[in-house]
Design a protein around this motif. Sequence first.
Motif, PDB file in Angstrom:
ATOM      1  N   LEU A 130       0.804  -1.223   0.000  1.00 22.65           N
ATOM      2  CA  LEU A 130       0.000   0.000   0.000  1.00 22.65           C
ATOM      3  C   LEU A 130       0.838   1.274   0.000  1.00 22.65           C
ATOM      4  N   SER A 131       2.156   1.147   0.204  1.00 24.25           N
ATOM      5  CA  SER A 131       3.003   2.355   0.185  1.00 24.25           C
ATOM      6  C   SER A 131       3.070   2.973  -1.198  1.00 24.25           C
ATOM      7  N   PHE A 132       2.673   2.194  -2.226  1.00 26.42           N
ATOM      8  CA  PHE A 132       2.700   2.729  -3.589  1.00 26.42           C
ATOM      9  C   PHE A 132       1.427   3.504  -3.939  1.00 26.42           C
ATOM     10  N   VAL A 133       0.510   3.625  -2.976  1.00 27.05           N
ATOM     11  CA  VAL A 133      -0.634   4.523  -3.145  1.00 27.05           C
ATOM     12  C   VAL A 133      -0.376   5.730  -2.274  1.00 27.05           C
ATOM     13  N   LEU A 134      -0.145   6.871  -2.894  1.00 31.44           N
ATOM     14  CA  LEU A 134       0.303   8.049  -2.158  1.00 31.44           C
ATOM     15  C   LEU A 134      -0.844   8.942  -1.705  1.00 31.44           C
ATOM     16  N   HIS A 135      -2.079   8.553  -2.038  1.00 29.93           N
ATOM     17  CA  HIS A 135      -3.229   9.350  -1.624  1.00 29.93           C
ATOM     18  C   HIS A 135      -3.598   9.044  -0.177  1.00 29.93           C
ATOM     19  N   ASP A 136      -4.131  10.031   0.514  1.00 29.20           N
ATOM     20  CA  ASP A 136      -4.541   9.871   1.904  1.00 29.20           C
ATOM     21  C   ASP A 136      -5.973   9.351   1.947  1.00 29.20           C
ATOM     22  N   VAL A 137      -6.115   8.012   1.760  1.00 23.29           N
ATOM     23  CA  VAL A 137      -7.447   7.395   1.717  1.00 23.29           C
ATOM     24  C   VAL A 137      -7.438   6.135   2.589  1.00 23.29           C
ATOM     25  N   GLU A 138      -8.614   5.512   2.742  1.00 23.46           N
ATOM     26  CA  GLU A 138      -8.741   4.308   3.553  1.00 23.46           C
ATOM     27  C   GLU A 138      -7.927   3.156   2.956  1.00 23.46           C
ATOM     28  N   GLU A 139      -7.528   2.207   3.826  1.00 20.99           N
ATOM     29  CA  GLU A 139      -6.706   1.078   3.391  1.00 20.99           C
ATOM     30  C   GLU A 139      -7.396   0.259   2.296  1.00 20.99           C
ATOM     31  N   GLU A 140      -8.697   0.026   2.444  1.00 16.22           N
ATOM     32  CA  GLU A 140      -9.435  -0.759   1.455  1.00 16.22           C
ATOM     33  C   GLU A 140      -9.449  -0.065   0.103  1.00 16.22           C
ATOM     34  N   THR A 141      -9.592   1.255   0.144  1.00 24.37           N
ATOM     35  CA  THR A 141      -9.581   2.038  -1.099  1.00 24.37           C
ATOM     36  C   THR A 141      -8.210   1.999  -1.746  1.00 24.37           C
ATOM     37  N   ASP A 192       4.645  -2.316  -6.658  1.00 25.10           N
ATOM     38  CA  ASP A 192       3.631  -3.319  -6.350  1.00 25.10           C
ATOM     39  C   ASP A 192       3.270  -4.118  -7.593  1.00 25.10           C
ATOM     40  N   CYS A 193       3.190  -3.433  -8.744  1.00 32.55           N
ATOM     41  CA  CYS A 193       2.888  -4.143 -10.002  1.00 32.55           C
ATOM     42  C   CYS A 193       4.002  -5.120 -10.344  1.00 32.55           C
ATOM     43  N   HIS A 194       5.238  -4.747 -10.008  1.00 25.62           N
ATOM     44  CA  HIS A 194       6.376  -5.634 -10.248  1.00 25.62           C
ATOM     45  C   HIS A 194       6.224  -6.923  -9.444  1.00 25.62           C
ATOM     46  N   THR A 195       5.870  -6.775  -8.174  1.00 28.32           N
ATOM     47  CA  THR A 195       5.669  -7.947  -7.317  1.00 28.32           C
ATOM     48  C   THR A 195       4.492  -8.790  -7.799  1.00 28.32           C
ATOM     49  N   ALA A 196       3.386  -8.110  -8.115  1.00 29.70           N
ATOM     50  CA  ALA A 196       2.190  -8.820  -8.567  1.00 29.70           C
ATOM     51  C   ALA A 196       2.456  -9.592  -9.851  1.00 29.70           C
ATOM     52  N   THR A 197       3.227  -8.983 -10.772  1.00 31.86           N
ATOM     53  CA  THR A 197       3.491  -9.631 -12.060  1.00 31.86           C
ATOM     54  C   THR A 197       4.334 -10.886 -11.880  1.00 31.86           C
ATOM     55  N   LYS A 198       5.213 -10.886 -10.906  1.00 33.97           N
ATOM     56  CA  LYS A 198       5.980 -12.106 -10.625  1.00 33.97           C
ATOM     57  C   LYS A 198       5.027 -13.241 -10.229  1.00 33.97           C
ATOM     58  N   PHE A 199       4.089 -12.930  -9.367  1.00 36.13           N
ATOM     59  CA  PHE A 199       3.118 -13.950  -8.946  1.00 36.13           C
ATOM     60  C   PHE A 199       2.226 -14.377 -10.114  1.00 36.13           C
ATOM     61  N   ILE A 200       1.824 -13.411 -10.954  1.00 35.20           N
ATOM     62  CA  ILE A 200       0.964 -13.725 -12.106  1.00 35.20           C
ATOM     63  C   ILE A 200       1.671 -14.685 -13.051  1.00 35.20           C
ATOM     64  N   SER A 201       2.962 -14.414 -13.329  1.00 33.91           N
ATOM     65  CA  SER A 201       3.716 -15.285 -14.242  1.00 33.91           C
ATOM     66  C   SER A 201       3.792 -16.707 -13.690  1.00 33.91           C
ATOM     67  N   LYS A 202       3.771 -16.826 -12.378  1.00 31.43           N
ATOM     68  CA  LYS A 202       3.855 -18.145 -11.749  1.00 31.43           C
ATOM     69  C   LYS A 202       2.531 -18.899 -11.856  1.00 31.43           C
TER      70      LYS A 202
END
Length: 599
Positions: free
Chosen positions: A512-523, A561-571
Motif C-alpha cells: 500500500l506504500s505505492f498509493v500516495l493518496h490519503d485514503v482508507e486502506e481498502e480504497t 507493487d505491479c512488479h511484485t504482482a506480475t511475478k506472482f501472475i507469471s507463476k
Amino acid sequence: MLHRFIDKAQYDQSLQLYTHMRNLGFSPDNFTFPSILKACGCLNNIKFGLKVHRDVIIYGYQSDVFVANSLIAMYARCGFFDVSRRLFNRMPQKNVVSWSTMIGACAQGNLFHEGVLLFYRMLDEGKQPNRGAILNVMECIQRKNVADDIFRVLMANNLHLDQFIQNAAMLMYARCGNIDIAKGIFDGMVMKDLVSWTSMIKAYIQADMPLEALGLFKQVKLQGVLPDSVMLLGVIQASSILASFRQARIVHGITIRSFSKGPMMDAAVVDLYVKCGSLACARKVFDGMNEKNVVSWSTIISGYGMHGHGREALHLFDQMKDSSKPDHVTFVSVLSACSHAGLIAEGWECFNSMSRDFGIKPRSEHYACMVDLLGRSGRLNEAQEFIARMPVRPDAGVWGALLGACRIHLNAELAETAAESLFHLDVENPGRYVILSNIYASYGRRKEVDGIRDLMKRRGVRKVVGHTIIEIKDQIHTFVAGDRSHPETDVIYSELEKLMDRIKGEGYTPDLSFVLHDVEEETKEKMLYSHGEKLAIVYGLMKLKEESMIRITKNLRVCGDCHTATKFISKVIGKEIIVRDAHRFHNFKDGKCSCGDYW
C-alpha cells in the motif's frame, strides 16, 4: 545511437593519406586542412585532430577563416565545446560560416539557449543568415515563440520557400510541441521530395506519435516513393517507440528487401528487436551480420544491459575489444549495463579504463552512469562524494541519477539537494518534481507535497500521465490507472478480481506504500489493483490465450507493487510476461524477474 553511423572506412583512408603525404614531405595547405579536420571530427579522433591543429599552426594557417571554421567544427564533434568557443572568440574575422559553425557546435553540445543567443548576436552584427545558419539554429529551438521569431527572420531573407528549410521547420515545430504547424507546412508543400516525407515522419516521432509516423510511411509506399536508409531508420525508430514485436517483424522484412543494407541498417534492426523485448531475435540478427562495427557492438551491449543481463554485456564488451575500438557511446552502454545489474566493481573498472586504456575523456553521461550505479546500490554518500569530485560541472543527467536513487532508497534530504539543482537545470521536466513529491508523500510530509504542486502550477509544468499499452491483433490498447474507458471494462475488472484472488492465495500481499493518496486502506488496495500494468496484463490474458508470452509497455517506471504482482501472475498462469518501462525491460517467468528485483 544508430544515426551517428558514418562511412568510417572513407575517413580512415583520409587520415592514412594525410600521414603518407606528410611522410613524403608534402606541405598541407588551406584546402587540405578543412578536409582532414572533417574526417577527424567524424571519426571522433581527437588525438589525430590535435596533430593536425599543430600542423595548422606550424604552417601559419590559424588565421585562415575556413581552416578556423573547420577546427571549431572538429573540436565540437569530438566533445570539446570549450575549445570550439575559445577558437571562435579569438577569430580576428568571422564570416557567416563561422557563426553558422559555432551555432551548430552549440546544437551538438545541447547548449541550445547559447546557440539561439549566438544567432541573434550574428544578426546584431549585420550578418545576413544563410541556409546553414538557419538550419543550425533551428536545431537549438525548443519554444514556439522563438520558432515563430526565427520563421519571421527566414521569411524576411526569402528563405521560407527553401525546401531544406521547410523540412527542418517541420522538425523544429514538432520539437516545440506544435505538430499541427509542422503538418501544415508539410501539406502546403507543392512538391514533396523524399526528405520531406522523411522529415514529417521524424516530426511525428518527435511528437511521440509513432502510429501517425507509420501511417505516413504507408502513404509513401502507396505513392510509389522508394524509401532510403534515412527514412527506414525513422520507420524503425517509430516501431521502437511502439514496441510492437509484430511491427518489428514487418519492418525487418522491409529492410531485407530494400537496397539499404549494411552495418547501419543491421544495427538499427538489432536495436528495434531489443526495444520490442526480443533479445533472442536481436542476437540472431547481430550474430548473422557480415560486418560488425562499433555501433553494432554498442547496440547489442546496450540491449543486454536494458534486459538486465550485465554479465553477458561485459562478455560482449570483451569480445568487441578484439576487433573494434570502443568509443564514448560504447562506454555509456557498458556502464549502464553494470548499473542495471548492480556490478559495482566491474563498473568502476570500466570507468577507469576509459582514459587509462583507450584515451577517452569521460563525458557528463559517463559520470551520470556512475552516479546511477552507486546510487542504485544504496551508496548514496559515495555518489554524492563522486559528484563533488567531478572535474566538470554536473548537469541534469547527473543530478537526475542521484534523485532517482533517492527515490529508490527514500532519502529526502539528499533528494532536496539534487532537486534544487534540477529545478534550475531541467525546469520543464515534470518527472523531477514528481519524484521529490512522491518521496515527501512517503514520509507523510503533505505540506511539502502541496508546495511541489504549487511550484509546478506556477511554472506551467504538467505531470505526465502514466499509461500502459498492449498490442492485440494489430490494434493498440492503452490503459491508465483506474481506467474504465475500454469497451470491455466490466469483463476486464471481473477477470482482474479473480486473478488478484489467485495470486493472494500464492502469497501476494498488496504494497500500500505505492498509493500516495490519503485514503482508507481498502480504497488503497482497490487503487493498486486498477494500475494500468495490471489491467493490460489481464486484457492480454483474455485475448492471447494461445500465446506463450505477453508483452506490455509502460511510459514511466514500473510500479513496485505491479512488479511484485506480475511475478506472482507469471507463476500462476505459466506465461512469460515482458514489461518494458521507461528505463529497462523486466522479463517475468515462473515467479521471477530478469532484473533480480534490482531496478
